[in-house]
Scaffold this active site. Structure first.
Site, PDB file in Angstrom:
ATOM      1  N   GLN A  32       0.821  -1.209   0.000  1.00 42.21           N
ATOM      2  CA  GLN A  32       0.000   0.000   0.000  1.00 42.21           C
ATOM      3  C   GLN A  32       0.854   1.258   0.000  1.00 42.21           C
ATOM      4  O   GLN A  32       2.056   1.207   0.255  1.00 42.21           O
ATOM      5  CB  GLN A  32      -0.913   0.004   1.228  1.00 42.21           C
ATOM      6  CG  GLN A  32      -0.155  -0.161   2.545  1.00 42.21           C
ATOM      7  CD  GLN A  32      -0.954  -0.848   3.634  1.00 42.21           C
ATOM      8  OE1 GLN A  32      -2.181  -0.808   3.609  1.00 42.21           O
ATOM      9  NE2 GLN A  32      -0.281  -1.446   4.603  1.00 42.21           N
ATOM     10  N   HIS A  63      -7.892   3.385  19.916  1.00 48.33           N
ATOM     11  CA  HIS A  63      -7.077   2.346  20.542  1.00 48.33           C
ATOM     12  C   HIS A  63      -7.588   1.945  21.924  1.00 48.33           C
ATOM     13  O   HIS A  63      -7.556   0.771  22.273  1.00 48.33           O
ATOM     14  CB  HIS A  63      -5.604   2.770  20.546  1.00 48.33           C
ATOM     15  CG  HIS A  63      -5.057   2.842  19.156  1.00 48.33           C
ATOM     16  ND1 HIS A  63      -4.499   3.977  18.614  1.00 48.33           N
ATOM     17  CD2 HIS A  63      -5.058   1.917  18.160  1.00 48.33           C
ATOM     18  CE1 HIS A  63      -4.151   3.737  17.354  1.00 48.33           C
ATOM     19  NE2 HIS A  63      -4.480   2.507  17.052  1.00 48.33           N
ATOM     20  N   ASP A  87       0.694  -0.053  13.616  1.00 49.46           N
ATOM     21  CA  ASP A  87       1.103   1.234  14.185  1.00 49.46           C
ATOM     22  C   ASP A  87       1.433   1.133  15.669  1.00 49.46           C
ATOM     23  O   ASP A  87       2.029   2.049  16.237  1.00 49.46           O
ATOM     24  CB  ASP A  87       0.007   2.282  13.953  1.00 49.46           C
ATOM     25  CG  ASP A  87      -1.344   1.786  14.435  1.00 49.46           C
ATOM     26  OD1 ASP A  87      -1.546   1.698  15.650  1.00 49.46           O
ATOM     27  OD2 ASP A  87      -2.209   1.481  13.581  1.00 49.46           O
ATOM     28  N   ASP A 156      -7.702  -5.352  14.225  1.00 48.67           N
ATOM     29  CA  ASP A 156      -7.477  -3.915  14.026  1.00 48.67           C
ATOM     30  C   ASP A 156      -7.162  -3.711  12.544  1.00 48.67           C
ATOM     31  O   ASP A 156      -6.032  -3.417  12.164  1.00 48.67           O
ATOM     32  CB  ASP A 156      -6.294  -3.505  14.926  1.00 48.67           C
ATOM     33  CG  ASP A 156      -5.992  -2.015  14.876  1.00 48.67           C
ATOM     34  OD1 ASP A 156      -6.697  -1.283  14.161  1.00 48.67           O
ATOM     35  OD2 ASP A 156      -5.036  -1.596  15.554  1.00 48.67           O
TER      36      ASP A 156
HETATM   37  N1  AG3 Z   1      -7.830   0.973  11.506  1.00 47.68           N
HETATM   38  C1  AG3 Z   1      -9.151   1.381  11.023  1.00 47.68           C
HETATM   39  C2  AG3 Z   1      -9.076   2.504  10.046  1.00 47.68           C
HETATM   40  C3  AG3 Z   1     -10.300   2.714   9.262  1.00 47.68           C
HETATM   41  C4  AG3 Z   1     -10.374   4.134   8.818  1.00 47.68           C
HETATM   42  N2  AG3 Z   1     -11.052   4.265   7.594  1.00 47.68           N
HETATM   43  C5  AG3 Z   1     -10.999   5.360   6.806  1.00 47.68           C
HETATM   44  N3  AG3 Z   1     -10.333   6.397   7.175  1.00 47.68           N
HETATM   45  N4  AG3 Z   1     -11.613   5.351   5.680  1.00 47.68           N
HETATM   46  C6  AG3 Z   1      -6.997   1.979  12.031  1.00 47.68           C
HETATM   47  C7  AG3 Z   1      -5.682   1.504  12.485  1.00 47.68           C
HETATM   48  C8  AG3 Z   1      -5.349   2.076  13.815  1.00 47.68           C
HETATM   49  N5  AG3 Z   1      -4.603   1.169  14.583  1.00 47.68           N
END
Ligand code: AG3
Length: 279
Positions: A32, A63, A87, A156
């Site tokens: 990505q 979190h 992260d 996550d």
């Molecule tokens: N994980 C979920 C992010 C989703 C956000 N989506 C968006 N911005 N379209 C986040 C990772 C954090 N540990």
């Protein structure tokens, strides 16, 4: 005016914009595009393929809320698996719990961990905790090799697009179920119920055959689509909401969002969501 702006488009017609004070990083990993920039209101912002993953200013909400409800309702959360979460923010929250003896972090993209270590030290310090083991591999494959191993599994993930779409399928949920020990709990980030109630409805439908209790809950995350975000908790121990929190966190003073009252109120859903989920 929008020259030096980053805009995450939610639909062709709306989105959220950030003025970019400084571009700090831009890289195409094998998985990505990873960018980091600085914004005057939110501090550093991490994006993956143009979607905001976190900002310094509001990452605590996501979190804390993806972690503490599942851990504090489990009678003995000794072994914890985090799928995604490179992260380090979820690891940081899990490591606050002294009951946790082992944390396995399975992140597909090593570059996310490297970039976070470099630009988000406040999230990644706990990656050095001796209880933590990091594996850079596909969560789907990891689950096949680790059955009946975990008390709590935290998914996550990013949005259900591209490779991550498979983390929102019945076949992944049966692997999560198989990865849990008796009495286990799983928790999933399940997108914005305002823009994507179809995703949430589908996740609930796909999880219910595998778990005796499946319940969505909400948190306010200003930099995610619509600001209203959902998580879904699924347990093998029946209604964990009725049982409530089994311990009071000794670190409550360090929390910025999670409180015992928030735990209760997060499960109350506005009527438009109830209606969308009932369809
Ligand atoms: N994980 C979920 C992010 C989703 C956000 N989506 C968006 N911005 N379209 C986040 C990772 C954090 N540990």
């Amino acid at each position: 005016m929008t020259d030096n702006w980053f805009i995450e488009k939610y639909t062709p017609y709306s989105g959220l914009g950030f003025s970019v004070r400084e571009r700090l990083h831009d890289q195409q990993s094998p998985f990505q595009r990873i960018e980091v920039f600085e914004n005057a209101d939110y501090g550093r912002v991490l994006t993956l393929d143009g979607c905001v993953m976190l900002t310094d200013r509001d990452e605590f909400v996501y979190h804390e809320m993806i972690t503490h409800p599942a851990i504090l309702t489990h009678p003995a959360p000794e072994n914890v698996l985090i799928v995604g979460g490179g992260d380090g923010g979820t690891v940081r929250e899990v490591c606050r719990h002294p009951e946790v003896k082992r944390v396995d972090l399975v992140e597909i993209d090593e570059a996310v961990i490297e970039v976070s270590r470099r630009f988000f030290p406040g999230l990644t310090t706990r990656l050095e905790d001796p209880r933590v083991t990091i594996r850079c591999m596909d969560g789907f494959e990891y689950m096949d090799a680790h059955q009946g191993a975990y008390d709590v599994i935290i998914v996550d993930s990013i949005d259900p697009v591209g490779e991550a779409a498979k983390l929102f399928t019945s076949s992944f949920y049966s692997k999560v179920h198989a990865g849990l020990r008796e009495n286990g709990t799983a928790v999933f980030q399940t997108e914005s119920p305002f823009f994507s109630s179809d995703v949430l409805a589908r996740v609930l439908r796909l999880l219910r055959p595998h778990f005796s209790f499946v319940q969505p809950y909400l948190a306010f995350i200003p930099t995610y689509p619509s600001g209203m975000w959902s998580f879904t908790i699924a347990s093998l121990r029946g209604n964990i909401m009725e049982q409530g929190l089994l311990r009071q966190p000794g670190f409550q003073g360090e929390m910025k969002y999670f409180t015992p009252e928030m735990f209760n109120s997060a499960f109350s859903l506005p009527n438009f969501i109830k209606t969308a989920l009932a369809d």
